[in-house]
Design a protein around this motif. Structure first.
Motif, PDB file in Angstrom:
ATOM      1  N   PHE A  31      34.530  24.002  51.839  1.00 57.01           N
ATOM      2  CA  PHE A  31      35.312  24.405  50.728  1.00 57.01           C
ATOM      3  C   PHE A  31      35.929  22.470  50.968  1.00 57.01           C
ATOM      4  CE2 PHE A  31      39.656  23.878  48.297  1.00 57.01           C
ATOM      5  CZ  PHE A  31      39.110  23.940  47.177  1.00 57.01           C
ATOM      6  N   GLN A  32      35.908  22.155  49.215  1.00 59.74           N
ATOM      7  CA  GLN A  32      36.456  20.256  49.473  1.00 59.74           C
ATOM      8  C   GLN A  32      36.925  20.352  48.153  1.00 59.74           C
ATOM      9  OE1 GLN A  32      35.542  17.998  52.010  1.00 59.74           O
ATOM     10  NE2 GLN A  32      37.146  17.261  51.424  1.00 59.74           N
ATOM     11  N   ALA A  33      38.557  20.349  48.810  1.00 58.61           N
ATOM     12  CA  ALA A  33      39.548  20.241  47.175  1.00 58.61           C
ATOM     13  C   ALA A  33      39.791  19.007  46.586  1.00 58.61           C
ATOM     14  CB  ALA A  33      41.396  20.590  47.736  1.00 58.61           C
ATOM     15  N   PRO A  34      39.624  19.199  45.298  1.00 58.52           N
ATOM     16  CA  PRO A  34      39.485  17.315  45.212  1.00 58.52           C
ATOM     17  C   PRO A  34      40.635  16.618  45.527  1.00 58.52           C
ATOM     18  CG  PRO A  34      40.367  19.723  43.447  1.00 58.52           C
ATOM     19  CD  PRO A  34      39.791  19.401  44.283  1.00 58.52           C
ATOM     20  N   GLU A  35      40.710  15.340  44.974  1.00 61.29           N
ATOM     21  CA  GLU A  35      41.555  14.840  45.206  1.00 61.29           C
ATOM     22  C   GLU A  35      41.539  13.867  43.794  1.00 61.29           C
ATOM     23  OE1 GLU A  35      41.630  12.633  48.533  1.00 61.29           O
ATOM     24  OE2 GLU A  35      41.321  14.512  50.175  1.00 61.29           O
ATOM     25  N   PHE A  36      43.200  13.892  43.415  1.00 68.62           N
ATOM     26  CA  PHE A  36      43.296  12.846  42.359  1.00 68.62           C
ATOM     27  C   PHE A  36      44.390  11.867  42.759  1.00 68.62           C
ATOM     28  CE2 PHE A  36      42.685  16.692  40.286  1.00 68.62           C
ATOM     29  CZ  PHE A  36      41.247  16.596  39.630  1.00 68.62           C
ATOM     30  N   PRO A  37      44.428  10.663  42.731  1.00 70.85           N
ATOM     31  CA  PRO A  37      45.128   9.921  43.426  1.00 70.85           C
ATOM     32  C   PRO A  37      46.487   9.599  42.310  1.00 70.85           C
ATOM     33  CG  PRO A  37      42.857   8.358  43.084  1.00 70.85           C
ATOM     34  CD  PRO A  37      43.103   9.775  42.307  1.00 70.85           C
ATOM     35  N   LYS A  38      48.212   8.989  43.730  1.00 71.72           N
ATOM     36  CA  LYS A  38      48.883   9.732  43.143  1.00 71.72           C
ATOM     37  C   LYS A  38      49.814   8.039  43.327  1.00 71.72           C
ATOM     38  CE  LYS A  38      48.956  14.271  42.924  1.00 71.72           C
ATOM     39  NZ  LYS A  38      47.624  14.413  42.631  1.00 71.72           N
TER      40      LYS A  38
ATOM     41  N   GLU B   6      48.496  15.300  36.843  1.00 73.43           N
ATOM     42  CA  GLU B   6      49.797  15.507  36.425  1.00 73.43           C
ATOM     43  C   GLU B   6      49.177  15.959  35.003  1.00 73.43           C
ATOM     44  OE1 GLU B   6      52.972  13.047  36.552  1.00 73.43           O
ATOM     45  OE2 GLU B   6      52.628  12.151  34.179  1.00 73.43           O
ATOM     46  N   VAL B   7      50.348  16.559  33.979  1.00 70.74           N
ATOM     47  CA  VAL B   7      49.570  17.029  32.353  1.00 70.74           C
ATOM     48  C   VAL B   7      51.047  16.546  32.129  1.00 70.74           C
ATOM     49  CG1 VAL B   7      47.272  17.712  31.641  1.00 70.74           C
ATOM     50  CG2 VAL B   7      49.313  19.171  33.271  1.00 70.74           C
ATOM     51  N   ARG B   8      50.571  16.434  30.828  1.00 69.99           N
ATOM     52  CA  ARG B   8      51.507  15.487  30.378  1.00 69.99           C
ATOM     53  C   ARG B   8      51.421  16.406  28.451  1.00 69.99           C
ATOM     54  NH1 ARG B   8      55.567  10.979  31.123  1.00 69.99           N
ATOM     55  NH2 ARG B   8      54.866  11.618  33.662  1.00 69.99           N
ATOM     56  N   TYR B   9      52.462  17.107  28.222  1.00 69.24           N
ATOM     57  CA  TYR B   9      52.563  18.115  26.543  1.00 69.24           C
ATOM     58  C   TYR B   9      53.822  17.674  26.103  1.00 69.24           C
ATOM     59  CZ  TYR B   9      49.034  20.434  29.527  1.00 69.24           C
ATOM     60  OH  TYR B   9      48.354  21.713  30.182  1.00 69.24           O
ATOM     61  N   SER B  10      53.062  17.716  24.253  1.00 68.99           N
ATOM     62  CA  SER B  10      54.041  16.667  23.053  1.00 68.99           C
ATOM     63  C   SER B  10      54.940  17.731  22.853  1.00 68.99           C
ATOM     64  CB  SER B  10      53.425  16.186  22.568  1.00 68.99           C
ATOM     65  OG  SER B  10      52.583  16.678  21.920  1.00 68.99           O
ATOM     66  N   ALA B  11      56.017  17.826  22.246  1.00 67.47           N
ATOM     67  CA  ALA B  11      56.650  19.348  21.436  1.00 67.47           C
ATOM     68  C   ALA B  11      55.195  19.723  20.729  1.00 67.47           C
ATOM     69  CB  ALA B  11      57.634  19.379  20.562  1.00 67.47           C
TER      70      ALA B  11
ATOM     71  N   CYS C  95      54.164  18.612  33.176  1.00 62.72           N
ATOM     72  CA  CYS C  95      53.349  20.027  34.367  1.00 62.72           C
ATOM     73  C   CYS C  95      52.243  18.779  35.130  1.00 62.72           C
ATOM     74  CB  CYS C  95      52.726  20.646  33.537  1.00 62.72           C
ATOM     75  SG  CYS C  95      53.816  22.195  32.299  1.00 62.72           S
ATOM     76  N   TRP C  96      52.202  19.907  36.575  1.00 68.49           N
ATOM     77  CA  TRP C  96      50.935  19.899  37.279  1.00 68.49           C
ATOM     78  C   TRP C  96      50.152  21.360  37.745  1.00 68.49           C
ATOM     79  CZ3 TRP C  96      50.625  15.050  39.471  1.00 68.49           C
ATOM     80  CH2 TRP C  96      52.146  14.511  39.542  1.00 68.49           C
ATOM     81  N   SER C  97      48.581  20.978  37.182  1.00 61.72           N
ATOM     82  CA  SER C  97      47.763  22.041  37.192  1.00 61.72           C
ATOM     83  C   SER C  97      47.474  21.846  38.653  1.00 61.72           C
ATOM     84  CB  SER C  97      46.803  21.657  36.500  1.00 61.72           C
ATOM     85  OG  SER C  97      45.768  20.773  36.165  1.00 61.72           O
ATOM     86  N   LEU C  98      46.903  23.124  38.864  1.00 63.65           N
ATOM     87  CA  LEU C  98      46.163  23.375  40.672  1.00 63.65           C
ATOM     88  C   LEU C  98      44.659  24.192  40.264  1.00 63.65           C
ATOM     89  CD1 LEU C  98      45.444  22.613  43.753  1.00 63.65           C
ATOM     90  CD2 LEU C  98      46.803  24.903  43.923  1.00 63.65           C
ATOM     91  N   ASP C  99      43.657  23.456  40.177  1.00 64.59           N
ATOM     92  CA  ASP C  99      42.084  24.264  39.681  1.00 64.59           C
ATOM     93  C   ASP C  99      41.715  25.667  40.642  1.00 64.59           C
ATOM     94  OD1 ASP C  99      40.018  23.489  42.060  1.00 64.59           O
ATOM     95  OD2 ASP C  99      41.847  22.361  41.988  1.00 64.59           O
ATOM     96  N   ARG C 100      40.971  26.452  40.155  1.00 60.74           N
ATOM     97  CA  ARG C 100      41.302  27.729  40.673  1.00 60.74           C
ATOM     98  C   ARG C 100      40.478  27.956  41.939  1.00 60.74           C
ATOM     99  NH1 ARG C 100      39.380  33.274  39.271  1.00 60.74           N
ATOM    100  NH2 ARG C 100      39.784  32.500  36.580  1.00 60.74           N
ATOM    101  N   ASP C 101      39.631  26.947  42.394  1.00 60.36           N
ATOM    102  CA  ASP C 101      39.007  26.812  43.208  1.00 60.36           C
ATOM    103  C   ASP C 101      40.065  26.543  44.577  1.00 60.36           C
ATOM    104  OD1 ASP C 101      36.586  27.911  42.870  1.00 60.36           O
ATOM    105  OD2 ASP C 101      35.506  25.861  42.472  1.00 60.36           O
ATOM    106  N   SER C 102      40.748  25.372  44.301  1.00 63.39           N
ATOM    107  CA  SER C 102      41.728  24.971  45.070  1.00 63.39           C
ATOM    108  C   SER C 102      42.970  26.374  45.767  1.00 63.39           C
ATOM    109  CB  SER C 102      42.310  23.802  44.807  1.00 63.39           C
ATOM    110  OG  SER C 102      41.475  22.949  44.545  1.00 63.39           O
ATOM    111  N   PHE C 103      43.318  26.909  44.210  1.00 63.44           N
ATOM    112  CA  PHE C 103      44.216  27.916  44.470  1.00 63.44           C
ATOM    113  C   PHE C 103      43.618  28.799  44.951  1.00 63.44           C
ATOM    114  CE2 PHE C 103      45.806  31.918  43.022  1.00 63.44           C
ATOM    115  CZ  PHE C 103      47.436  31.160  43.448  1.00 63.44           C
ATOM    116  N   ASN C 104      42.881  29.187  45.234  1.00 63.44           N
ATOM    117  CA  ASN C 104      41.964  29.963  45.509  1.00 63.44           C
ATOM    118  C   ASN C 104      41.449  30.292  46.945  1.00 63.44           C
ATOM    119  OD1 ASN C 104      41.500  31.499  43.543  1.00 63.44           O
ATOM    120  ND2 ASN C 104      39.592  31.499  43.244  1.00 63.44           N
ATOM    121  N   ASN C 105      40.847  29.089  47.549  1.00 62.25           N
ATOM    122  CA  ASN C 105      40.749  29.051  48.932  1.00 62.25           C
ATOM    123  C   ASN C 105      42.037  28.524  50.077  1.00 62.25           C
ATOM    124  OD1 ASN C 105      37.803  28.797  49.896  1.00 62.25           O
ATOM    125  ND2 ASN C 105      38.056  27.652  47.954  1.00 62.25           N
TER     126      ASN C 105
END
Ligand code: CMP
Length: 316
Positions: A58-65, A100-105, A172-182
């Motif tokens: 298992f290799q978690a994705p890496e989103f540059p920050k 990172e995910v941004r939402y409008s009203a 918000c910040w989202s975390l994918d299912r596989d990373s969460f599961n692992n």
């Protein structure tokens, strides 16, 4: 509101394709390793090895920050009950895997009944959680900075239990299912299962919804004490609320025994509600006792609706 539009389906389709690629990659890595193992060690069962191997691959994705984003996210994760107890290495993997995910009203994030493929933690803004009750969407929770939502579908492999809509601009910040599961799921699920059963038996919390109880389970701190240990000291400032998981304790006021506490009983609420010093000391009477506690912030947030009930307790 009949339906809440959400971005999640699109995201879900993309990740399904990625999942297929991942599965193929996993499978070929597994086959490569399997060949090598069969040659050298024939006694390892394929099933047991498969499980072990998946963890290795298992290799978690890496989103540059940017350093600033990275620092902001770490601060939020360290304050959250689900993530705070991760070891440093895992915390770093999760930090890199979050997006990172941004939402409008008014923008929909989650639609009740959909499949879920990620969870979210709020950095800024407020989001409403709505459930379809008797044909109408009703707000069941407002998520604020530091809150997590979308975890139920991942923890229990079930459809989204509520819709989530941004009330205002939100980050918000989202975390994918596989990373969460692992990385996170095992410990989080164990913790919830362990405490939910017990919390259901605590009379004070009996009327509470399952979801609200699960939030308490996440926030609890468990400590083991020995006979004679003083958990709460008379006249000190109080900052925690306690529930007895095992053992027995007693409250003493000016040295005089006032009451006993057994499994499922609670104490320490008075000074948190009244903002007064501790009215009595509480000491462990049994050989050992396990006591669960919530800090003032979690107490206000999670037991706020029970304050009327808590204030009814009569003290002599
Ligand atoms: P999930 O079911 O994955 O997606 C919807 C989310 O809404 C859910 O996870 C919880 O995080 C959140 N939520 C907030 N309040 C409730 C509630 N009362 N019942 C169910 N889910 C809730």
């Amino acid at each position: 509101m009949a339906s809440v539009q959400s971005d999640e389906k699109e995201h879900h389709r993309d990740s399904e394709e990625e999942d297929e690629d991942d599965d193929e990659e996993l499978e070929s890595a597994f086959m490569r390793n399997q060949d090598a193992v069969v040659k050298s060690r024939t006694s390892v069962s394929a099933e047991a090895y498969g499980q072990w191997n998946q963890k290795q691959v298992f290799q978690a994705p890496e989103f540059p920050k940017t350093p600033e984003q990275h620092a902001r996210l770490r601060t939020i994760l360290l304050r959250s009950f689900l993530f705070a107890s991760l070891a440093e290495k895992e915390m770093e993997t999760v930090t890199l895997a979050m997006q990172e995910v941004r939402y409008s009203a008014g923008q929909g994030v989650i639609q009740e009944g959909d499949d879920g493929d990620c969870l979210y933690i709020v950095e800024e803004g407020k989001l409403s959680c709505l459930k379809m009750i008797n044909g109408a969407n009703q707000v069941v929770k407002i998520c604020e900075p530091g809150d997590i939502f979308g975890e139920l579908a991942l923890l229990y492999n079930c459809p989204r239990a509520a819709s989530v809509v941004a009330q205002e601009e939100a980050i918000c910040w989202s975390l994918d299912r596989d990373s969460f599961n692992n990385i996170v799921k095992e410990a989080a699920a164990l913790r919830r299962t362990r405490y939910e059963g017990f919390l259901k038996s605590v009379q004070l919390l009996a009327e509470m919804g399952d979801y609200e109880r699960s939030q308490i389970a996440d926030a609890l701190k468990s400590e083991t004490f020995q006979q004679g240990d003083v958990i709460v000291k008379q006249d000190e400032t109080g900052d925690r609320f306690y529930i007895v998981e095992t053992g027995s304790l007693a409250a003493f006021k000016n040295g005089e025994k006032m009451m006993e506490y057994h499994v499922g009983d609670y104490f320490g609420e008075l000074s948190l509600i009244e903002h007064q010093p501790r009215a009595a000391s509480v000491t462990v009477m049994s050989e050992t006792a396990i006591v669960l506690s919530l800090d003032q912030k979690a107490f206000n947030k999670m037991l706020g609706p029970l304050q009327a009930l808590l204030s009814q307790r009569a003290y002599t």
